[in-house]
Design a protein around this motif. Structure first.
Motif, short mmCIF file in Angstrom:
data_model
loop_
_atom_site.label_atom_id
_atom_site.label_comp_id
_atom_site.label_asym_id
_atom_site.label_seq_id
_atom_site.Cartn_x
_atom_site.Cartn_y
_atom_site.Cartn_z
N GLY A 53 47.51 108.14 132.05
CA GLY A 53 46.13 108.52 132.35
C GLY A 53 45.71 108.11 133.75
O GLY A 53 45.04 108.88 134.46
N LEU A 54 46.11 106.92 134.17
CA LEU A 54 45.79 106.50 135.54
C LEU A 54 46.52 107.34 136.57
O LEU A 54 45.96 107.67 137.62
CB LEU A 54 46.12 105.02 135.72
CG LEU A 54 45.19 104.04 135.01
CD1 LEU A 54 45.72 102.62 135.14
CD2 LEU A 54 43.79 104.14 135.58
N THR A 56 47.51 110.53 136.20
CA THR A 56 46.91 111.86 136.26
C THR A 56 45.54 111.80 136.93
O THR A 56 45.17 112.72 137.66
CB THR A 56 46.79 112.49 134.86
OG1 THR A 56 46.06 111.61 134.01
CG2 THR A 56 48.15 112.78 134.28
N LEU A 57 44.79 110.74 136.69
CA LEU A 57 43.50 110.59 137.36
C LEU A 57 43.67 110.47 138.87
O LEU A 57 42.93 111.09 139.65
CB LEU A 57 42.75 109.37 136.81
CG LEU A 57 41.35 109.12 137.37
CD1 LEU A 57 40.43 110.29 137.04
CD2 LEU A 57 40.79 107.83 136.82
N VAL A 60 44.53 113.91 140.19
CA VAL A 60 43.35 114.76 140.24
C VAL A 60 42.50 114.41 141.45
O VAL A 60 42.04 115.30 142.19
CB VAL A 60 42.52 114.64 138.93
CG1 VAL A 60 41.15 115.25 139.10
CG2 VAL A 60 43.26 115.30 137.79
N LEU A 74 45.82 118.90 133.91
CA LEU A 74 45.82 117.60 134.57
C LEU A 74 44.48 116.89 134.36
O LEU A 74 44.44 115.69 134.09
CB LEU A 74 46.10 117.81 136.07
CG LEU A 74 46.69 116.67 136.85
CD1 LEU A 74 48.00 116.22 136.23
CD2 LEU A 74 46.90 117.08 138.28
N ILE A 75 43.41 117.67 134.44
CA ILE A 75 42.09 117.10 134.19
C ILE A 75 41.96 116.68 132.73
O ILE A 75 41.47 115.59 132.42
CB ILE A 75 40.99 118.12 134.57
CG1 ILE A 75 41.04 118.40 136.07
CG2 ILE A 75 39.62 117.60 134.18
CD1 ILE A 75 40.14 119.53 136.52
N SER A 78 43.88 113.45 131.98
CA SER A 78 43.21 112.22 132.43
C SER A 78 41.97 111.93 131.60
O SER A 78 41.61 110.76 131.41
CB SER A 78 42.87 112.32 133.92
OG SER A 78 41.97 113.37 134.15
N LEU A 82 43.16 108.16 128.88
CA LEU A 82 42.56 106.84 129.09
C LEU A 82 41.69 106.36 127.92
O LEU A 82 41.84 105.23 127.48
CB LEU A 82 41.77 106.83 130.41
CG LEU A 82 42.64 106.82 131.67
CD1 LEU A 82 41.78 106.97 132.91
CD2 LEU A 82 43.45 105.55 131.74
#
Length: 103
Positions: A53-54, A56-57, A60, A74-75, A78, A82
């Motif tokens: 999650g981190l 992909t964030l 983004v 991708l959005i 994330s 998380l």
């Protein structure tokens, strides 16, 4: 030699530990330690989801700051990874507290 009775002799702390070691209380060998495979799997899954999650964030944010198109998956990754990792970790903390209170 001094004429001081043995009960009044002062021994430095380092020497006292060598002369009178603390009693070693070993755990009962008949009771195996509690290591749940489900708990370990949940912890690994939560850590993997948090790192994913981190990542992909960060991707983004980097793509958005570079004025490039960001893929919807991708959005979504994330946004969902998380909070799910947080809930899994919170569940592990609550389970740990419950296990300690139960004994």
């Amino acid at each position: 030699m001094s004429n001081t009775p043995p009960e009044k002799v002062r021994v430095p702390a380092a020497r006292a530990e060598k002369q009178f070691p603390a009693p070693h209380t070993s755990p009962d060998p008949r009771v195996p330690p509690r290591k749940s495979p489900l708990r370990r799997f949940t912890a690994v899954l939560a850590a993997a989801l948090a790192l994913f999650g981190l990542g992909t964030l960060a991707a983004v944010l980097i793509l958005y700051l570079g004025s490039q198109a960001v893929a919807p998956w991708l959005i979504a990754a994330s946004l969902y990874a998380l909070p799910l990792a947080f809930l899994l970790m919170a569940g592990l903390v609550i389970d740990g507290i419950r296990r300690r209170r139960r004994g």
